[in-house]
Design an enzyme around this catalytic site. Sequence first.
Site, mmCIF file in Angstrom:
data_model
loop_
_atom_site.group_PDB
_atom_site.id
_atom_site.type_symbol
_atom_site.label_atom_id
_atom_site.label_comp_id
_atom_site.label_asym_id
_atom_site.label_seq_id
_atom_site.Cartn_x
_atom_site.Cartn_y
_atom_site.Cartn_z
ATOM 1 C CG ASP A 196 94.750 46.533 50.309
ATOM 2 O OD1 ASP A 196 94.464 47.090 51.372
ATOM 3 O OD2 ASP A 196 95.725 45.767 50.173
ATOM 4 C CE1 TYR A 198 90.568 38.411 48.389
ATOM 5 C CE2 TYR A 198 90.872 36.643 49.975
ATOM 6 C CZ TYR A 198 90.592 37.981 49.692
ATOM 7 O OH TYR A 198 90.342 38.848 50.714
#
Lengths: 247, 247
Positions: free
Chosen positions: B53, B112
């Site tokens: 994003d 992540y």
Amino acid sequence: MSARLKIAVAYDGASFGGWQSQSHANTIQDLLESAFERIFPQHLRVHGAGRTDAGVHALGQCAHVDLPHRRLETGELRRALNSLLPPAIRVLRCCYVAESFHARYSATRKLYRYRLWLAEILPPFESGRVWHLPDSVDLSTVRTAAAQFVGTHDFAGFAANRGKTDCDTVRTIYSVCVRQRGPLVTIDFDGSGFLYKMVRLIVGTIVQSGRGKIPLSAASEDLFSPRFRRTRLAAPAHGLILVRVRY
Amino acid sequence: MSARLKIAVAYDGASFGGWQSQSHANTIQDLLESAFERIFPQHLRVHGAGRTDAGVHALGQCAHVDLPHRRLETGELRRALNSLLPPAIRVLRCCYVAESFHARYSATRKLYRYRLWLAEILPPFESGRVWHLPDSVDLSTVRTAAAQFVGTHDFAGFAANRGKTDCDTVRTIYSVCVRQRGPLVTIDFDGSGFLYKMVRLIVGTIVQSGRGKIPLSAASEDLFSPRFRRTRLAAPAHGLILVRVRY
């Protein structure tokens, strides 16, 4: 009772036109003065320990300002200032000091750090925070060259003229410390004070030695002679950080 | 002979509208495709391992692209791409791969990292790179809450709907590692794959536990039940980094 406030300030220099107040008002000094003006509805002059150029960063710049009263507690002041400043400028500490304290004239020592990145690829997170040198730089030459600047010297050859001539260009550098961690090389300068652009001109010379563009022997002979000026190269502003001011 | 190229890319997400191509063209995918178009004068589609994003960073995003020929050496390609890309996007590595390789479908594992900053003052250099939490967060609760996500679960409750419904919402998280270094807390997620916004929704839940806003016992019972969705809070995009994609 004095209402002189000492502040320690950190900033990411990338977004601002340096420390010193300018007509465009996008400088650290201007933004601090506007923040103080919002808290005490009157203009207050902020005096920095030294001016940093556009692009130069700070982890611990110092300044003082004379407040109209000392009714605000330092924690409140710090929070109020930070709420009014952009995130790229942070007031780290505030304390009331004696009127004899002066951010610039009381400073006895400054620590500057210069950061080099010696690798082909500059990681995005380091962009604007290091001098990227993708070509070969010999680090042992860098160390030897750096050591030559330690001591008390007339640094006139390592100062840019800022419209006026400094009367006294003698400064003492207590230590220059070169450290490597992977592609990152940091050069820490601990000195009594620094002339305008002095650190960047010294780093430029050190790097040119490390690139083999200035012979070390010539450097050591001529370093502080006026004719050395012709070879000067100032390292870019964005690799420089004012780490600490000591009083 | 295949001319499928695999690339590893790092980016500072702050300046871009995320990974995926958009009409404004200021996305990582668009900028990579323009760079390839300048080198091979034709439009080439870049396939990422996953969409990040707007605001999300990457240290090691992966992608593949089918080149019209393999006459260019990978080092040349990397240098050409980096000279055409903004400094906030860097191609770290390039290699030719078999046609059976697919950046998204061949991925077996992703790492992540989410970064929290637990202190009153956020240093300027960390701005836009951490979730700033000036109020009290209990780190031992954070660790306990984080551990509950390890394993194979139906993560439907920790996914945002991106216009379509994922058929399969079962994912495996191999480990969640919480580390503290001063005010910086990093939470590393190593998993088989992640649904849309899954890491940010998990971090939001973990932080809400650490703030005492979600009781841990309730969390452990309800964590994977549909009714848990009501309490969801997505951690901000700018604290998230895609560290690595494994194949």
